[in-house]
Design a protein around this motif. Structure first.
Motif, PDB file in Angstrom:
ATOM      1  N   GLN A 171       0.849  -1.189   0.000  1.00 52.27           N
ATOM      2  CA  GLN A 171       0.000   0.000   0.000  1.00 52.27           C
ATOM      3  C   GLN A 171       0.887   1.242   0.000  1.00 52.27           C
ATOM      4  OE1 GLN A 171      -2.924  -0.178   3.154  1.00 52.27           O
ATOM      5  NE2 GLN A 171      -2.932  -2.406   3.139  1.00 52.27           N
ATOM      6  N   TRP A 172       0.922   1.922  -1.125  1.00 49.18           N
ATOM      7  CA  TRP A 172       1.738   3.123  -1.211  1.00 49.18           C
ATOM      8  C   TRP A 172       1.103   4.128  -2.154  1.00 49.18           C
ATOM      9  CZ3 TRP A 172       3.371   3.825  -6.216  1.00 49.18           C
ATOM     10  CH2 TRP A 172       3.466   2.678  -7.022  1.00 49.18           C
ATOM     11  N   MET A 173       1.419   5.397  -1.908  1.00 51.84           N
ATOM     12  CA  MET A 173       0.936   6.508  -2.727  1.00 51.84           C
ATOM     13  C   MET A 173       2.107   7.452  -2.984  1.00 51.84           C
ATOM     14  SD  MET A 173      -2.731   7.344  -0.877  1.00 51.84           S
ATOM     15  CE  MET A 173      -1.954   7.619   0.723  1.00 51.84           C
ATOM     16  N   LEU A 174       2.085   8.087  -4.136  1.00 48.31           N
ATOM     17  CA  LEU A 174       3.150   9.011  -4.511  1.00 48.31           C
ATOM     18  C   LEU A 174       2.645  10.449  -4.516  1.00 48.31           C
ATOM     19  CD1 LEU A 174       4.789   7.115  -7.520  1.00 48.31           C
ATOM     20  CD2 LEU A 174       5.461   7.046  -5.115  1.00 48.31           C
ATOM     21  N   GLY A 175       3.451  11.357  -3.966  1.00 49.67           N
ATOM     22  CA  GLY A 175       3.172  12.782  -4.077  1.00 49.67           C
ATOM     23  C   GLY A 175       1.874  13.242  -3.459  1.00 49.67           C
ATOM     24  N   THR A 176       1.507  12.690  -2.328  1.00 50.76           N
ATOM     25  CA  THR A 176       0.242  13.068  -1.698  1.00 50.76           C
ATOM     26  C   THR A 176       0.496  13.861  -0.419  1.00 50.76           C
ATOM     27  OG1 THR A 176       0.013  11.146  -0.238  1.00 50.76           O
ATOM     28  CG2 THR A 176      -0.700  10.877  -2.518  1.00 50.76           C
ATOM     29  N   SER A 177      -0.591  14.414   0.127  1.00 50.41           N
ATOM     30  CA  SER A 177      -0.538  15.098   1.420  1.00 50.41           C
ATOM     31  C   SER A 177      -1.363  14.313   2.436  1.00 50.41           C
ATOM     32  CB  SER A 177      -1.062  16.527   1.282  1.00 50.41           C
ATOM     33  OG  SER A 177      -0.285  17.268   0.381  1.00 50.41           O
ATOM     34  N   SER A 178      -1.296  13.010   2.351  1.00 48.38           N
ATOM     35  CA  SER A 178      -2.087  12.146   3.211  1.00 48.38           C
ATOM     36  C   SER A 178      -1.705  12.322   4.676  1.00 48.38           C
ATOM     37  CB  SER A 178      -1.884  10.681   2.797  1.00 48.38           C
ATOM     38  OG  SER A 178      -2.487   9.806   3.726  1.00 48.38           O
ATOM     39  N   ILE A 179      -2.711  12.235   5.556  1.00 48.47           N
ATOM     40  CA  ILE A 179      -2.458  12.305   6.992  1.00 48.47           C
ATOM     41  C   ILE A 179      -2.484  10.907   7.619  1.00 48.47           C
ATOM     42  CG2 ILE A 179      -3.377  14.637   7.183  1.00 48.47           C
ATOM     43  CD1 ILE A 179      -5.939  13.378   8.373  1.00 48.47           C
ATOM     44  N   GLU A 180      -2.495   9.895   6.768  1.00 50.20           N
ATOM     45  CA  GLU A 180      -2.537   8.525   7.279  1.00 50.20           C
ATOM     46  C   GLU A 180      -1.185   8.052   7.770  1.00 50.20           C
ATOM     47  OE1 GLU A 180      -4.491   5.797   4.632  1.00 50.20           O
ATOM     48  OE2 GLU A 180      -5.768   7.366   3.818  1.00 50.20           O
ATOM     49  N   SER A 181      -0.117   8.698   7.315  1.00 54.87           N
ATOM     50  CA  SER A 181       1.220   8.272   7.718  1.00 54.87           C
ATOM     51  C   SER A 181       2.194   9.411   7.490  1.00 54.87           C
ATOM     52  CB  SER A 181       1.665   7.048   6.908  1.00 54.87           C
ATOM     53  OG  SER A 181       1.762   7.377   5.533  1.00 54.87           O
ATOM     54  N   TYR A 182       3.370   9.300   8.101  1.00 55.53           N
ATOM     55  CA  TYR A 182       4.443  10.244   7.814  1.00 55.53           C
ATOM     56  C   TYR A 182       5.002   9.952   6.422  1.00 55.53           C
ATOM     57  CZ  TYR A 182       4.677  11.942  12.648  1.00 55.53           C
ATOM     58  OH  TYR A 182       4.395  12.533  13.856  1.00 55.53           O
ATOM     59  N   LYS A 183       5.482  10.993   5.770  1.00 57.75           N
ATOM     60  CA  LYS A 183       6.032  10.826   4.431  1.00 57.75           C
ATOM     61  C   LYS A 183       7.409  10.173   4.484  1.00 57.75           C
ATOM     62  CE  LYS A 183       3.703  14.879   2.461  1.00 57.75           C
ATOM     63  NZ  LYS A 183       3.901  16.221   1.846  1.00 57.75           N
ATOM     64  N   GLN A 184       7.660   9.353   3.465  1.00 52.35           N
ATOM     65  CA  GLN A 184       8.996   8.833   3.217  1.00 52.35           C
ATOM     66  C   GLN A 184       9.478   9.481   1.919  1.00 52.35           C
ATOM     67  OE1 GLN A 184       9.685   6.889   5.730  1.00 52.35           O
ATOM     68  NE2 GLN A 184       7.579   6.510   6.386  1.00 52.35           N
ATOM     69  N   TYR A 185      10.761   9.413   1.683  1.00 55.47           N
ATOM     70  CA  TYR A 185      11.305  10.041   0.478  1.00 55.47           C
ATOM     71  C   TYR A 185      12.316   9.128  -0.201  1.00 55.47           C
ATOM     72  CZ  TYR A 185       9.359  14.377   2.386  1.00 55.47           C
ATOM     73  OH  TYR A 185       8.514  15.339   2.883  1.00 55.47           O
ATOM     74  N   ALA A 186      12.313   9.190  -1.531  1.00 53.11           N
ATOM     75  CA  ALA A 186      13.347   8.566  -2.347  1.00 53.11           C
ATOM     76  C   ALA A 186      13.951   9.685  -3.180  1.00 53.11           C
ATOM     77  CB  ALA A 186      12.761   7.479  -3.236  1.00 53.11           C
ATOM     78  N   GLY A 187      14.933  10.382  -2.630  1.00 54.43           N
ATOM     79  CA  GLY A 187      15.391  11.606  -3.268  1.00 54.43           C
ATOM     80  C   GLY A 187      14.268  12.632  -3.214  1.00 54.43           C
ATOM     81  N   PHE A 188      13.933  13.197  -4.375  1.00 52.23           N
ATOM     82  CA  PHE A 188      12.851  14.177  -4.427  1.00 52.23           C
ATOM     83  C   PHE A 188      11.467  13.520  -4.395  1.00 52.23           C
ATOM     84  CE2 PHE A 188      16.028  17.041  -6.649  1.00 52.23           C
ATOM     85  CZ  PHE A 188      16.080  17.952  -5.608  1.00 52.23           C
ATOM     86  N   LEU A 189      11.394  12.234  -4.625  1.00 52.50           N
ATOM     87  CA  LEU A 189      10.104  11.541  -4.717  1.00 52.50           C
ATOM     88  C   LEU A 189       9.479  11.362  -3.334  1.00 52.50           C
ATOM     89  CD1 LEU A 189       8.139  10.075  -6.680  1.00 52.50           C
ATOM     90  CD2 LEU A 189       9.390   7.961  -6.136  1.00 52.50           C
ATOM     91  N   THR A 190       8.218  11.799  -3.203  1.00 51.26           N
ATOM     92  CA  THR A 190       7.487  11.674  -1.942  1.00 51.26           C
ATOM     93  C   THR A 190       6.632  10.415  -1.961  1.00 51.26           C
ATOM     94  OG1 THR A 190       7.347  14.077  -1.772  1.00 51.26           O
ATOM     95  CG2 THR A 190       5.879  12.804  -0.366  1.00 51.26           C
ATOM     96  N   ILE A 191       6.725   9.627  -0.883  1.00 52.04           N
ATOM     97  CA  ILE A 191       5.994   8.356  -0.816  1.00 52.04           C
ATOM     98  C   ILE A 191       5.238   8.279   0.509  1.00 52.04           C
ATOM     99  CG2 ILE A 191       6.168   5.854  -1.145  1.00 52.04           C
ATOM    100  CD1 ILE A 191       9.189   6.417  -1.854  1.00 52.04           C
ATOM    101  N   ASN A 192       4.032   7.754   0.458  1.00 48.25           N
ATOM    102  CA  ASN A 192       3.272   7.465   1.669  1.00 48.25           C
ATOM    103  C   ASN A 192       2.962   5.981   1.711  1.00 48.25           C
ATOM    104  OD1 ASN A 192       2.338  10.565   1.422  1.00 48.25           O
ATOM    105  ND2 ASN A 192       2.074   9.842   3.513  1.00 48.25           N
ATOM    106  N   PHE A 193       3.213   5.368   2.866  1.00 45.61           N
ATOM    107  CA  PHE A 193       2.809   3.989   3.111  1.00 45.61           C
ATOM    108  C   PHE A 193       1.761   4.017   4.219  1.00 45.61           C
ATOM    109  CE2 PHE A 193       7.117   3.681   1.426  1.00 45.61           C
ATOM    110  CZ  PHE A 193       6.952   2.725   0.435  1.00 45.61           C
ATOM    111  N   PRO A 194       0.485   4.196   3.870  1.00 43.00           N
ATOM    112  CA  PRO A 194      -0.548   4.406   4.883  1.00 43.00           C
ATOM    113  C   PRO A 194      -0.810   3.158   5.729  1.00 43.00           C
ATOM    114  CG  PRO A 194      -1.545   4.150   2.725  1.00 43.00           C
ATOM    115  CD  PRO A 194      -0.064   4.232   2.503  1.00 43.00           C
TER     116      PRO A 194
END
Length: 264
Positions: free
Chosen positions: A193-216
């Motif tokens: 379960q992952w999302m890219l470039g979101t402002s989700s409040i389900e989890s803290y953001k992770q990053y792969a360089g500039f890429l924003t990832i959420n694993f809710p």
């Protein structure tokens, strides 16, 4: 003094492309934070963050290509400093700009009634550590992203054909980013379960360089601090340091100048 002079030149050159994004982001975040309960404003906020998240890496990539490969900014190259220091100063100026733009998004995070802090962080087991994590993760992300683009520019300069150089640079950035994404996914509690470039409040953001990832997390009532990944911060920081050192050595090599003249 030469380094300070180059910093001023670079800052003056970058001020306009960065400033208008900063002002737009600041204005919209102020508006959205006061209207966060409206679904349309929430959707617009996500769209704005995605647009900025796309614009900044693309702008940085093009800027590095034009400056470090083509050599279009002649005034920068006339300052008597090593090419590696030129790279560091450029990265520092761009990092300050990116961090300033990101800081405007914290208005929503901490001051909106529907923001991350009010909804999830305040009731978590370690809200203060969460703040430190948000800051450290973003700083490591920016450093890593800039280092990857710098390495791509340094390697690209060794290819005389501009089209092949651009393809190689894109491939390097994409390849390292995908590896970092895989490392983040591999260590996540719910990797499927992952999302890219979101402002989700389900989890803290992770990053792969500039890429924003959420694993809710599958359950919103879980402790958001459980989604903290300090190892992800460490990976980004380690890649930033290692890649910067490699790029710096390449920028200072004689081959960089020889191939660079052919490529320019």
């Amino acid at each position: 003094m030469a380094a300070l002079h180059l910093f001023k030149i670079e800052a003056k050159r970058q001020i306009h492309p960065i400033l208008w994004v900063f002002l737009i982001s600041l204005l919209l975040n102020l508006i959205f934070s006061s209207r966060s309960g409206d679904a349309i404003y929430s959707d617009l906020n996500v769209l704005m963050n995605q647009c900025i998240g796309l614009y900044l890496p693309i702008y940085i990539f093009i800027d590095f290509y034009r400056d470090m490969y083509v050599g279009m900014n002649l005034l920068n190259h006339m300052v008597p400093v090593r090419t590696s220091l030129h790279f560091v100063i450029k990265a520092l100026v761009l990092a300050l700009g990116v961090i300033a733009i990101w800081a405007t998004s914290l208005i929503q995070v901490f001051f909106s009634e529907q923001g991350l802090y009010a909804v999830r962080m305040q009731s978590s087991s370690h809200p203060v550590m969460g703040i430190w994590y948000i800051t450290a993760a973003k700083f490591a992300s920016v450093g890593c992203g800039l280092a990857i683009v710098g390495l791509a520019a340094a390697l690209g300069r060794r290819i005389s054909c501009k089209r092949l150089a651009i393809a190689a640079m894109i491939g390097i950035v994409a390849g390292i980013t995908l590896v970092l994404f895989w490392l983040n996914q591999h260590g996540a509690a719910h990797p499927g379960q992952w999302m890219l470039g979101t402002s989700s409040i389900e989890s803290y953001k992770q990053y792969a360089g500039f890429l924003t990832i959420n694993f809710p997390e599958p359950y919103m009532n879980s402790d958001i601090y459980d989604t903290v990944r300090w190892d992800s911060v460490g990976i980004n920081a380690a890649v930033a340091l290692a890649v910067s050192l490699v790029a710096g050595r390449m920028f200072n090599s004689s081959k960089y100048e020889v191939y660079g003249k052919l490529g320019a």
